[in-house]
Design a protein around this motif. Structure first.
Motif, mmCIF file in Angstrom:
data_model
loop_
_atom_site.group_PDB
_atom_site.id
_atom_site.type_symbol
_atom_site.label_atom_id
_atom_site.label_comp_id
_atom_site.label_asym_id
_atom_site.label_seq_id
_atom_site.Cartn_x
_atom_site.Cartn_y
_atom_site.Cartn_z
ATOM 1 N N ALA A 102 -5.111 -4.026 -2.739
ATOM 2 C CA ALA A 102 -3.948 -4.452 -1.960
ATOM 3 C C ALA A 102 -3.178 -3.228 -1.490
ATOM 4 C CB ALA A 102 -3.052 -5.355 -2.803
ATOM 5 N N LEU A 103 -2.856 -3.180 -0.205
ATOM 6 C CA LEU A 103 -2.084 -2.091 0.384
ATOM 7 C C LEU A 103 -0.726 -2.610 0.849
ATOM 8 C CD1 LEU A 103 -5.043 -0.994 0.522
ATOM 9 C CD2 LEU A 103 -4.382 0.153 2.655
ATOM 10 N N GLN A 104 0.268 -1.767 0.756
ATOM 11 C CA GLN A 104 1.581 -2.131 1.252
ATOM 12 C C GLN A 104 1.499 -2.494 2.736
ATOM 13 O OE1 GLN A 104 4.082 -2.707 -0.534
ATOM 14 N NE2 GLN A 104 4.038 -1.418 -2.369
ATOM 15 N N TYR A 152 -3.286 -5.322 -14.771
ATOM 16 C CA TYR A 152 -3.111 -5.815 -13.410
ATOM 17 C C TYR A 152 -1.680 -6.286 -13.169
ATOM 18 C CZ TYR A 152 -8.171 -5.681 -12.712
ATOM 19 O OH TYR A 152 -9.472 -5.265 -12.580
ATOM 20 N N GLY A 153 -1.058 -6.879 -14.184
ATOM 21 C CA GLY A 153 0.330 -7.309 -14.037
ATOM 22 C C GLY A 153 1.249 -6.144 -13.717
ATOM 23 N N ASN A 154 0.972 -4.997 -14.330
ATOM 24 C CA ASN A 154 1.779 -3.808 -14.055
ATOM 25 C C ASN A 154 1.530 -3.263 -12.650
ATOM 26 O OD1 ASN A 154 2.834 -3.942 -16.640
ATOM 27 N ND2 ASN A 154 1.332 -2.526 -17.492
ATOM 28 N N ILE A 155 0.276 -3.332 -12.200
ATOM 29 C CA ILE A 155 -0.031 -2.916 -10.826
ATOM 30 C C ILE A 155 0.699 -3.821 -9.841
ATOM 31 C CG2 ILE A 155 -1.870 -2.738 -9.093
ATOM 32 C CD1 ILE A 155 -3.781 -1.963 -11.371
ATOM 33 N N ILE A 160 5.181 -4.528 -5.910
ATOM 34 C CA ILE A 160 6.398 -5.228 -5.494
ATOM 35 C C ILE A 160 7.572 -4.248 -5.413
ATOM 36 C CG2 ILE A 160 8.107 -6.972 -6.163
ATOM 37 C CD1 ILE A 160 5.801 -8.526 -7.486
ATOM 38 N N ALA A 161 7.662 -3.368 -6.412
ATOM 39 C CA ALA A 161 8.775 -2.415 -6.475
ATOM 40 C C ALA A 161 8.617 -1.249 -5.510
ATOM 41 C CB ALA A 161 8.921 -1.897 -7.901
ATOM 42 N N GLY A 162 7.457 -1.117 -4.867
ATOM 43 C CA GLY A 162 7.212 -0.002 -3.964
ATOM 44 C C GLY A 162 6.948 1.308 -4.677
ATOM 45 N N GLU A 163 6.593 1.234 -5.967
ATOM 46 C CA GLU A 163 6.331 2.445 -6.749
ATOM 47 C C GLU A 163 4.947 3.020 -6.478
ATOM 48 O OE1 GLU A 163 9.141 0.888 -10.456
ATOM 49 O OE2 GLU A 163 6.956 0.918 -10.654
ATOM 50 N N ILE A 164 4.042 2.206 -5.954
ATOM 51 C CA ILE A 164 2.710 2.647 -5.565
ATOM 52 C C ILE A 164 2.426 2.124 -4.162
ATOM 53 C CG2 ILE A 164 1.765 2.829 -7.902
ATOM 54 C CD1 ILE A 164 0.529 0.060 -7.534
ATOM 55 N N ASP A 165 1.472 2.757 -3.519
ATOM 56 C CA ASP A 165 1.124 2.365 -2.154
ATOM 57 C C ASP A 165 -0.011 1.350 -2.104
ATOM 58 O OD1 ASP A 165 2.850 4.328 -0.597
ATOM 59 O OD2 ASP A 165 1.739 5.678 -1.919
ATOM 60 N N ALA A 166 -0.815 1.315 -3.170
ATOM 61 C CA ALA A 166 -1.968 0.417 -3.196
ATOM 62 C C ALA A 166 -2.425 0.244 -4.639
ATOM 63 C CB ALA A 166 -3.106 0.969 -2.343
ATOM 64 N N GLY A 167 -3.264 -0.762 -4.863
ATOM 65 C CA GLY A 167 -3.821 -0.963 -6.195
ATOM 66 C C GLY A 167 -4.789 -2.123 -6.216
ATOM 67 N N PRO A 168 -5.764 -2.105 -7.125
ATOM 68 C CA PRO A 168 -6.712 -3.215 -7.255
ATOM 69 C C PRO A 168 -6.065 -4.397 -7.958
ATOM 70 C CG PRO A 168 -7.157 -1.530 -8.902
ATOM 71 C CD PRO A 168 -6.050 -0.999 -8.050
ATOM 72 N N LEU A 169 -6.423 -5.603 -7.510
ATOM 73 C CA LEU A 169 -5.873 -6.824 -8.087
ATOM 74 C C LEU A 169 -6.965 -7.881 -8.203
ATOM 75 C CD1 LEU A 169 -2.524 -7.263 -6.112
ATOM 76 C CD2 LEU A 169 -2.772 -6.482 -8.479
ATOM 77 N N PRO A 170 -6.876 -8.760 -9.226
ATOM 78 C CA PRO A 170 -7.765 -9.919 -9.303
ATOM 79 C C PRO A 170 -7.288 -11.007 -8.343
ATOM 80 C CG PRO A 170 -6.244 -9.951 -11.142
ATOM 81 C CD PRO A 170 -5.967 -8.681 -10.378
ATOM 82 N N LEU A 171 -8.099 -12.053 -8.217
ATOM 83 C CA LEU A 171 -7.857 -13.054 -7.187
ATOM 84 C C LEU A 171 -6.499 -13.727 -7.302
ATOM 85 C CD1 LEU A 171 -11.342 -14.816 -6.946
ATOM 86 C CD2 LEU A 171 -10.333 -13.194 -5.356
ATOM 87 N N HIS A 172 -6.091 -14.131 -8.536
ATOM 88 C CA HIS A 172 -4.861 -14.909 -8.628
ATOM 89 C C HIS A 172 -3.649 -14.090 -8.208
ATOM 90 C CE1 HIS A 172 -4.979 -12.938 -12.578
ATOM 91 N NE2 HIS A 172 -3.695 -13.180 -12.708
ATOM 92 N N LEU A 173 -3.652 -12.777 -8.464
ATOM 93 C CA LEU A 173 -2.547 -11.926 -8.048
ATOM 94 C C LEU A 173 -2.678 -11.528 -6.577
ATOM 95 C CD1 LEU A 173 -2.112 -9.655 -11.194
ATOM 96 C CD2 LEU A 173 -0.772 -11.660 -10.524
ATOM 97 N N ARG A 174 -3.910 -11.414 -6.109
ATOM 98 C CA ARG A 174 -4.137 -11.116 -4.688
ATOM 99 C C ARG A 174 -3.537 -12.222 -3.824
ATOM 100 N NH1 ARG A 174 -9.187 -11.518 -1.034
ATOM 101 N NH2 ARG A 174 -8.136 -11.956 0.937
ATOM 102 N N PHE A 175 -3.830 -13.488 -4.149
ATOM 103 C CA PHE A 175 -3.341 -14.602 -3.339
ATOM 104 C C PHE A 175 -1.823 -14.655 -3.343
ATOM 105 C CE2 PHE A 175 -7.549 -16.844 -4.473
ATOM 106 C CZ PHE A 175 -8.184 -16.248 -3.400
ATOM 107 N N ALA A 176 -1.235 -14.463 -4.529
ATOM 108 C CA ALA A 176 0.224 -14.514 -4.634
ATOM 109 C C ALA A 176 0.863 -13.379 -3.843
ATOM 110 C CB ALA A 176 0.641 -14.445 -6.101
ATOM 111 N N TYR A 181 4.283 -11.143 -0.105
ATOM 112 C CA TYR A 181 4.730 -9.805 0.266
ATOM 113 C C TYR A 181 3.982 -9.212 1.456
ATOM 114 C CZ TYR A 181 6.659 -10.452 -4.366
ATOM 115 O OH TYR A 181 7.317 -10.967 -5.450
ATOM 116 N N GLY A 182 3.008 -9.936 1.983
ATOM 117 C CA GLY A 182 2.316 -9.478 3.185
ATOM 118 C C GLY A 182 1.418 -8.284 2.982
ATOM 119 N N TRP A 183 0.902 -8.081 1.751
ATOM 120 C CA TRP A 183 0.013 -6.945 1.501
ATOM 121 C C TRP A 183 -1.267 -7.093 2.310
ATOM 122 C CZ3 TRP A 183 0.746 -7.853 -4.417
ATOM 123 C CH2 TRP A 183 2.024 -7.386 -4.802
#
Length: 316
Positions: A102-104, A152-155, A160-176, A181-183
């Protein structure tokens, strides 16, 4: 929630397990424990810690801190290449794409990640998710900075906080995240060619094969219960994933019903095995000759299949 009768506490054998992360692919041992499946096999399972990251899950096996773990293939392979004892018993799921990067919203391509900060679980050199993310980004021509966030919860929270520009996520967090947030979402290079796995040590197989067989039966029974009583696993998986939205978890259960194999034999594709060789070839010259049998013991699942245990389970 209990789905099976359990034995008396005095008759139970204590076993320690852990899981590298909170994802449906890594949930089976924990859910089977909570549902009472392992106790029906005479096993009292405890989890000294959960969400250790993949490399630490394997290091804990090597140090004797737990007996079994759900982790990635790559940390187990590296254990073998280092002359250590961890070994794969099963794959957790059949080949599928269960992760993304997921990318900002302001970043439209992976190539824009040069000089940007990417969150990973542990690191980008030994953790399976981190290696996959790094190789995917490098393939796009970018060189990023990687920071280990532990889960993954921390990623998700760091994105969300804008502390990172991108990160890998599993499906349930990807969809949310995509919805809220328009990632921008991109596939990982490996796809599902290199699975997550259930692992132990060759020493435990050699010294207490009967226990390993009972644990394996509990794992395979858990898969069977997941497939035949999915309603039992929705609240369990919701607790494991720490997700408030039940609907998201119900979607995950439906998605994974056909993906957890009744016979969870490793059986890597030729592409998957070659990807593993390529991943470690620069660091470990022996990786060029790597074979699946070097880091996998299929004798346990072979024995359970040939005994008719799995066939009887699914004929009920």
């Amino acid at each position: 929630i209990a789905v099976v009768a359990v034995m008396t506490a005095a008759a139970l054998t204590k076993v320690r397990m852990t899981t590298a992360l909170r994802a449906p692919t890594h949930s089976l041992a924990w859910c089977g424990t909570e549902a009472g499946v392992f106790k029906a096999q005479g096993i009292d399972v405890t989890f000294p810690v959960i969400e250790t990251t993949g490399p630490e899950a394997v290091h804990g096996l090597e140090r004797g801190e737990w007996d079994f773990c759900q982790t990635g293939t790559l940390p187990v392979v590296e254990s073998f290449l280092q002359g250590k004892d961890a070994v794969v018993l099963f794959r957790n799921a059949v080949q599928h794409d269960n992760l993304c990067i997921a990318l900002q919203p302001g970043l439209k391509s992976l190539a824009e990640l040069t000089g940007k900060k990417v969150g990973v679980l542990s690191d980008a050199t030994s953790g399976q998710t981190g290696i996959n993310a790094r190789l995917t980004i490098e393939k796009a021509g970018a060189t990023a900075t990687y920071v280990g966030l532990g889960g993954y919860g921390n990623i998700y929270k760091a994105l969300i906080a804008g502390e990172i520009d991108a990160g890998p996520l599993p499906l349930h967090l990807r969809f949310a995240g995509e919805r809220k947030y328009g990632w921008n979402i991109f596939s990982l290079a490996f796809g599902g060619e290199i699975p997550s796995v259930f692992a132990t040590t060759r020493k435990l197989i050699a010294t207490n094969r009967e226990l390993v067989l009972r644990v394996a039966q509990g794992f395979i029974r858990t898969v069977h219960t997941f497939k035949t009583q999915p309603e039992v696993y929705v609240p369990l998986l919701q607790r494991f994933l720490q997700v408030d939205e039940r609907e998201l978890v119900e979607d995950q259960v439906r998605f994974y019903l056909p993906l957890f194999p009744p016979v969870p034999r490793m059986a890597l594709s030729a592409e998957g095995l070659q990807s593993i060789r390529n991943t470690f070839a620069r660091t470990y010259p022996a990786a060029h000759q790597l074979q699946e049998a070097d880091f996998t013991d299929s004798s346990i699942v072979d024995e359970l299949e040939h005994s008719g245990f799995i066939d009887r389970l699914y004929r009920r």
